[in-house]
Design an enzyme around this catalytic site. Structure first.
Site, short mmCIF file in Angstrom:
data_model
loop_
_atom_site.label_atom_id
_atom_site.label_comp_id
_atom_site.label_asym_id
_atom_site.label_seq_id
_atom_site.Cartn_x
_atom_site.Cartn_y
_atom_site.Cartn_z
N CYS A 135 130.29 35.96 36.23
CA CYS A 135 130.74 34.66 36.75
C CYS A 135 130.78 33.63 35.62
O CYS A 135 129.76 33.02 35.28
CB CYS A 135 129.82 34.20 37.88
SG CYS A 135 130.31 32.60 38.52
N CYS A 138 129.74 30.15 36.58
CA CYS A 138 128.29 29.92 36.75
C CYS A 138 127.61 29.83 35.38
O CYS A 138 126.71 29.02 35.18
CB CYS A 138 127.60 31.08 37.47
SG CYS A 138 128.52 31.79 38.79
N ASP A 139 127.99 30.71 34.47
CA ASP A 139 127.20 30.90 33.25
C ASP A 139 127.86 30.42 31.97
O ASP A 139 127.23 30.39 30.91
CB ASP A 139 126.84 32.38 33.10
CG ASP A 139 126.05 32.89 34.30
OD1 ASP A 139 125.27 32.10 34.86
OD2 ASP A 139 126.22 34.06 34.69
#
Ligand code: NDP
Length: 307
Positions: A135, A138-139
């Protein structure tokens, strides 16, 4: 054990919440279990610009929070917990929550979504969470001004590469075919981004790293030659698999594991079980199509209970 609930919804993405909105407005007092990722895949995206009604866009978490609150407004009972077992042999169905609590349900709406696929390399597993991620939104933030790689050539890979390119110094796209599968518009966006380098006909042989996490990747070209790239982040964007393990012995699934439904409906192969969202849809997989199929499941469920 509590009384059998009329409608039990498993999953908390757009499909699950929409089913909860419709069934609660129909006075069916639905109970919804959120699962391990409350809000589903959309909570891992940033801007959603194609959900109708949001001319200025909305973030994935905000959109999910709004759907959740809308369902709660009509009395949906939204619970934290993961369904660990279901028995669909007879109605009411028996369902186990978090391995301990039992609950009975007259009908079931499955909206468990789909999860990211990984390549299956031991080195990839070893560095998961230490540089390996599925992701980017997200990261990606952790890799600002660093070099990273994205595996895959579809729309997701292009979207993630474009996003990472805005944060990172350099983004490699590792694509196994000589072309991208993504839509022309997404491809153009990638080709127009100077700090994305697309490595066609390359596969990942190994994710390299040390105690600090990922440091590189060993790539193998289709002609057998090898090349090492230095990267700090290794992002997978090679598709998803449906979250249907719970039902594999009890419901008809297609070859990829998606729940089979009666064409034109949400009805699964067991009476009283309905499927909505990505768990039954390998093709469209959009928030809006998932929401629409949550609505269809709710209406099918309501009609079934009226019979
Ligand atoms: P796709 O299945 O479309 O693409 C997966 C990509 O990963 C392909 O390039 C595939 O290669 C590659 N791949 C698969 N397995 C491996 C492997 N083991 N090793 C290396 N590469 C691999 O998945 P997406 O998640 O990109 O998209 C899913 C659906 O969602 C699509 O319909 C897409 O259009 C849609 N979508 C739409 C968006 C939008 O409109 N904004 C954004 C994101 C997704 P190959 O081509 O060789 O099979």
């Amino acid at each position: 054990m509590e009384e059998a609930v009329k409608v039990l919804i498993i999953g908390s993405g757009p499909a699950g919440y929409t089913a909860a909105i419709y069934t609660s407005r129909a006075n069916l007092a639905p109970v919804l279990y959120e699962g391990i990722e409350p809000g589903g895949q959309l909570t891992t995206t940033t801007d959603v610009e194609n959900f109708p009604g949001y001319p200025d866009g909305v973030t994935g978490p905000d959109l999910m929070d709004r759907m959740r609150r809308q369902a709660e407004r009509f009395g949906a009972d939204i619970r934290t917990g993961t369904i660990t077992r279901v028995d669909l042999a007879s109605r009411p169905f028996h369902v186990v929550v978090d391995g301990t609590r039992e609950i009975k349900a007259e009908t079931l709406i499955i909206a468990t979504g789909a999860s990211a696929k990984y390549l299956g390399l031991p080195s990839e597993t070893k560095f998961r969470g230490q540089g390996v991620s599925a992701c980017a939104t997200c990261d990606g933030f952790f890799y600002r001004k660093k070099d990273v790689a994205v595996v895959g050539g579809g729309d997701t890979a292009c979207e993630e590469a474009s996003y990472l390119a805005s944060l990172c110094r350099k983004v490699y796209m590792i694509v196994r075919k000589p072309h991208l599968r993504a839509s022309k518009a997404m491809q153009q966006r990638v080709f127009d981004t100077p700090n994305i380098e697309v490595l066609f006909e390359h596969n990942t042989a190994e994710v390299l790293g040390d105690e600090s996490g990922v440091t590189g990747a060993l790539l193998r070209r289709n002609d057998g030659t090898e090349r090492k790239i230095d990267i700090s982040g290794f992002f997978l964007a090679i598709g998803h698999h449906p979250n249907t393990e719970l039902f594999s012995e009890q419901l008809a699934l297609d070859a990829e594991g998606y729940v089979k439904v009666e064409p034109g409906t949400s009805k699964a192969s067991v009476e009283g079980v309905f499927a909505a969202g990505d768990v039954r849809d390998p093709h469209y997989r959009q928030a809006i199509t998932a929401a629409a199929s949550g609505c269809i499941a709710a209406l099918d469920c309501e009609r079934f209970l009226l019979k």
